[in-house]
Design a protein around this motif. Structure first.
Motif, PDB file in Angstrom:
ATOM      1  N   UNK A 208       0.842  -1.196   0.000  1.00 33.66           N
ATOM      2  CA  UNK A 208       0.000   0.000   0.000  1.00 33.66           C
ATOM      3  C   UNK A 208       0.880   1.251   0.000  1.00 33.66           C
ATOM      4  N   UNK A 209       0.649   2.144  -0.955  1.00 31.45           N
ATOM      5  CA  UNK A 209       1.393   3.399  -1.058  1.00 31.45           C
ATOM      6  C   UNK A 209       0.472   4.560  -0.691  1.00 31.45           C
ATOM      7  N   UNK A 210       0.919   5.372   0.272  1.00 28.56           N
ATOM      8  CA  UNK A 210       0.180   6.569   0.680  1.00 28.56           C
ATOM      9  C   UNK A 210       1.016   7.810   0.362  1.00 28.56           C
ATOM     10  N   UNK A 211       0.376   8.801  -0.262  1.00 31.11           N
ATOM     11  CA  UNK A 211       1.018  10.092  -0.538  1.00 31.11           C
ATOM     12  C   UNK A 211       0.168  11.174   0.116  1.00 31.11           C
ATOM     13  N   UNK A 212       0.806  11.981   0.970  1.00 31.10           N
ATOM     14  CA  UNK A 212       0.096  13.010   1.730  1.00 31.10           C
ATOM     15  C   UNK A 212       0.773  14.349   1.496  1.00 31.10           C
ATOM     16  N   UNK A 213      -0.032  15.401   1.416  1.00 31.05           N
ATOM     17  CA  UNK A 213       0.466  16.754   1.158  1.00 31.05           C
ATOM     18  C   UNK A 213      -0.164  17.702   2.166  1.00 31.05           C
ATOM     19  N   UNK A 214       0.612  18.692   2.622  1.00 32.38           N
ATOM     20  CA  UNK A 214       0.079  19.676   3.572  1.00 32.38           C
ATOM     21  C   UNK A 214       0.945  20.926   3.547  1.00 32.38           C
ATOM     22  N   UNK A 215       0.359  22.084   3.872  1.00 34.72           N
ATOM     23  CA  UNK A 215       1.170  23.302   3.973  1.00 34.72           C
ATOM     24  C   UNK A 215       2.020  23.283   5.228  1.00 34.72           C
ATOM     25  N   UNK A 216       3.176  23.915   5.171  1.00 35.62           N
ATOM     26  CA  UNK A 216       4.052  24.041   6.347  1.00 35.62           C
ATOM     27  C   UNK A 216       3.571  25.248   7.158  1.00 35.62           C
ATOM     28  N   UNK A 217       3.452  25.115   8.516  1.00 31.83           N
ATOM     29  CA  UNK A 217       3.946  24.031   9.377  1.00 31.83           C
ATOM     30  C   UNK A 217       2.841  23.093   9.869  1.00 31.83           C
ATOM     31  N   UNK A 218       1.837  22.831   9.092  1.00 32.04           N
ATOM     32  CA  UNK A 218       0.731  21.972   9.507  1.00 32.04           C
ATOM     33  C   UNK A 218       1.232  20.543   9.757  1.00 32.04           C
ATOM     34  N   UNK A 219       0.681  19.908  10.792  1.00 35.00           N
ATOM     35  CA  UNK A 219       1.033  18.519  11.079  1.00 35.00           C
ATOM     36  C   UNK A 219       0.515  17.616   9.967  1.00 35.00           C
ATOM     37  N   UNK A 220       1.087  16.436   9.872  1.00 34.66           N
ATOM     38  CA  UNK A 220       0.696  15.498   8.823  1.00 34.66           C
ATOM     39  C   UNK A 220      -0.782  15.127   8.950  1.00 34.66           C
ATOM     40  N   UNK A 221      -1.595  15.325   7.903  1.00 33.39           N
ATOM     41  CA  UNK A 221      -3.004  14.916   7.946  1.00 33.39           C
ATOM     42  C   UNK A 221      -3.132  13.412   8.127  1.00 33.39           C
ATOM     43  N   UNK A 222      -4.171  13.015   8.821  1.00 34.22           N
ATOM     44  CA  UNK A 222      -4.380  11.579   9.063  1.00 34.22           C
ATOM     45  C   UNK A 222      -4.823  10.854   7.788  1.00 34.22           C
ATOM     46  N   UNK A 223      -5.495  11.566   6.904  1.00 37.44           N
ATOM     47  CA  UNK A 223      -6.019  10.953   5.689  1.00 37.44           C
ATOM     48  C   UNK A 223      -5.133  11.347   4.515  1.00 37.44           C
ATOM     49  N   UNK A 224      -4.517  10.376   3.804  1.00 30.83           N
ATOM     50  CA  UNK A 224      -3.629  10.708   2.690  1.00 30.83           C
ATOM     51  C   UNK A 224      -4.412  11.234   1.486  1.00 30.83           C
ATOM     52  N   UNK A 225      -3.720  11.996   0.639  1.00 29.89           N
ATOM     53  CA  UNK A 225      -4.335  12.492  -0.587  1.00 29.89           C
ATOM     54  C   UNK A 225      -4.506  11.367  -1.597  1.00 29.89           C
ATOM     55  N   UNK A 226      -3.513  10.489  -1.682  1.00 29.85           N
ATOM     56  CA  UNK A 226      -3.565   9.326  -2.567  1.00 29.85           C
ATOM     57  C   UNK A 226      -3.230   8.081  -1.765  1.00 29.85           C
TER      58      UNK A 226
END
Length: 667
Positions: A208-226
């Motif tokens: 399983x590959x997860x790719x997550x994106x977020x603006x800095x300095x936001x913490x990593x979102x729990x739900x990945x974009x892909x």
């Protein structure tokens, strides 16, 4: 059996020993890259502040940065891929806030050597010949800021998962999920000039590959974009290298990485935002006139200065005065100030003149704020009728994106003039290389690539845009060449738009003689099929190096279609090719172009192919149909005569029409 097992054990032990002998290559963290040992090539560099800059303001360039140590991703016992995790902070700072260059990609590759790769839309990873090959052994997560229809991109602001190709297997508009219950992500602009963070995590057991994106300095979102299931075992051939790749095109941008962390079989270490370097800033060169005025120190001096200011302002306003109506306010981002264009072209001096056409003069310019090279075309618009609709169409066309179209950036209006602003093409127009003996001869491979490129651009205009765009002036002088001699269709000053499924309205007949479809004189309706007619003439022009209509003496003309048809009937069609090519050409391609050119310039509209069919024929995805010598019979010629076509034909005789349709006759 025992020997095979023993050999596998020895190889596994040796590989583990090699990995252990390096300084923990399976895990590393860079909070900034000062002193970092990375393998750099192309235009990649590390600044004094520790910023990894993959590209700079150079056009059509590439940059690569890889961790120098190879990594082993596969389990020797069962061939599966180990779990891995990486996170990095990046930023894209384009010189112009609206127009950006191509994006960047995180890469896991069999090699660090990408010397054979192409920049622009290939992101410095592949080229036209190897894009999509399974032997590439490249996995990438792209952050793409340009829509490339040839790669089936979803838009010009997306995250994609690529395997051996720039045609993403999975992609989604750049953004992040604010929480796990959100149905739709919050959009992010990749060219916002702000730092953003990406997490790429692969679970080897679940594949399983997860790719997550977020603006800095936001913490990593729990739900990945892909989140996709991918078996990477056939892609990874140990050892592999990890790093980044990026490229620029006609527009430029700083593609930067601020920090990077990687770990095999575990979660990558969090980055320390306080230690990361800053993104580069784009400084405006515009100076406020107010700062150039010395503050008055006495009442008498104040009066003198105020009078001088009033006189100066009046003169300045008259010099840069432009037309602006309330309805144009909505087109603000696409409207250039006359002052900027005046300065860009050095006052529209003759030394900046690129050429003079039937619809205006074209000047080279450099925009004062962004330093972007542009071409500015001055067109008369003394009649106000239909101007608002025309401006709306200019703005709509300016939103189109395709690698084989010259980007229409915007417009300006002033004192009976309309100024259209385009991307600047360094090698000028194609007709100069066809007819100017002082220019070098374009070889056949370049000509064939230009023909296919223009066809791809026209297909995008006709079928892949939100509205159908009819160019109405396709010819060699409107095909411009970039620094790599790729053909880009330009000059949309005469283009018309209408909705898919709608009936195009009758308009004034515009265009260039020799390229006008015969039915235009009777119906006045420009359609995709009339564009196909002009494109057919253009193909013959490029292959033969001759204009569509040439003077042959007093009151006589030579029509290029006639000459091609005569040679076709004799069975020597390739003999009409440009003599400057000599024998350096591919006979099958030359015959295809001449044959297809005749079919596209057929006098009967219903006999012409669509641009999608034209592209398929040129790409070799479909076989051009063989037409019998009786395809255009005497009865068809009579039908043309009865409908009044003979009064408006651009060909001198009906016999030409008959022969032009017999594409396979005479073979």
């Amino acid at each position: 059996m025992f020997l095979n097992t023993l050999l596998c054990f020895i190889l596994f032990f040796l590989r583990q020993s090699l990995a252990a002998s390096t300084t923990e290559p399976n895990e590393f963290t860079f909070n900034g890259f000062t002193g970092a040992n990375l393998t750099l090539d192309g235009f990649a560099s590390i600044t004094s502040t520790g910023l990894l800059m993959l590209t700079n303001t150079s056009k059509e360039k590439v940059g690569h940065a890889f961790h120098p140590s190879p990594l082993y991703f596969k389990n020797l016992t069962n061939g599966t891929v180990f779990s891995f995790s990486t996170t990095f902070v990046f930023g894209i700072v384009s010189e112009d806030p609206v127009f950006s260059s191509f994006g960047l990609a995180f890469v896991i590759s069999r090699t660090k050597d990408f010397s054979g790769a192409t920049g622009s839309q290939y992101l410095g990873l592949f080229n036209l010949s190897n894009n999509g090959n399974s032997t590439n052994h490249v996995f990438a997560v792209e952050l793409d800021t340009i829509l490339n229809p040839e790669f089936q991109d979803i838009n010009d602001n997306h995250v994609g998962i690529d395997i051996n190709s720039l045609r993403s297997n999975w992609s989604y508009t750049a953004g992040y999920y604010a929480d796990e219950t959100s149905m739709y992500p919050t959009n992010l602009s990749l060219i916002s000039r702000k730092a953003m963070q990406v997490w790429v995590e692969y679970d080897g057991e679940e594949m399983m590959l997860n790719v997550t994106l977020a603006p800095v300095p936001m913490a990593k979102p729990r739900k990945p974009l892909l989140s996709e299931t991918i078996d990477l075992s056939s892609v990874f051939l140990d050892p592999m290298f990890v790093g980044f790749s990026s490229s620029t095109g006609p527009a430029t941008a700083f593609h930067c990485v601020l920090g990077w962390s990687f770990k095999m079989n575990g979660a990558a270490e969090d980055l320390n935002y306080s230690l990361l370097p800053l993104l580069p800033s784009i400084k405006s060169t515009a100076k406020s006139k107010v700062l150039e005025i010395v503050l008055p120190i006495a009442s008498a001096a104040l009066v003198v200065i105020m009078i001088a200011m009033v006189v100066y302002f009046v003169r300045w306003r008259n010099k840069y005065a432009e037309d602006l109506e309330d309805w144009e306010l909505e087109y603000g981002p696409h409207r250039f100030s006359y002052k900027d264009l005046f300065k860009a072209t050095k006052g529209f001096k003759d030394k900046e003149l690129l050429g003079i056409g039937g619809f205006g003069r074209v000047y080279k310019g450099v925009l004062p704020s962004s330093k972007l090279e542009v071409a500015v075309k001055k067109v008369s618009h003394e009649s106000r009728q239909g101007l608002r609709e025309f401006i709306a169409e200019v703005v709509t066309i300016g939103s189109l994106r395709h690698r084989n179209l010259v980007q229409l950036l915007g417009y300006c209006r002033r004192k009976g003039e309309l100024l259209l602003v385009y991307d600047f093409m360094s090698n000028g127009s194609l007709d100069k290389f066809l007819y100017d003996q002082s220019k070098p001869t374009l070889d056949w491979a370049t000509r064939f690539r230009i023909i296919k490129g223009v066809a791809s651009g026209l297909l995008y205009l006709h079928e892949d845009c939100e509205q159908i765009v009819i160019h109405r002036d396709i010819k060699a002088s409107n095909v411009l060449l970039d620094n790599e001699f790729n053909g880009r269709l330009g000059d949309f000053g005469l283009a018309k738009l209408y909705d898919h499924g709608a009936d195009p309205q009758t308009t004034n007949i515009v265009g260039t003689m020799g390229y006008l479809a015969p039915e235009l004189a009777r119906t006045g309706k420009a359609t995709t099929i009339t564009d196909v007619f002009a494109f057919g003439t253009f193909m013959l022009e490029v292959a033969c190096g001759r204009r569509p209509v040439e003077s042959a003496g007093e009151d006589e003309s030579l029509v290029l279609v006639d000459l091609v048809v005569k040679n076709w009937r004799r069975g020597t069609v390739v003999a009409i090719r440009d003599p400057r090519l000599g024998e350096e050409y591919v006979a099958e391609e030359m015959e295809l172009v001449l044959k297809l050119g005749l079919l596209c310039s057929h006098p009967l509209p219903m006999a012409r192919p669509s641009m999608r069919q034209v592209v398929q024929y040129l790409q070799g995805d479909a076989t051009l149909p063989e037409l019998s010598p009786t395809y255009l019979s005497i009865s068809v010629v009579e039908l043309l005569h009865n409908d009044g076509f003979d009064d408006f034909m651009s060909y001198p005789s009906s016999s030409t029409m008959t022969a032009a349709s017999v594409v396979s006759g005479g073979r």
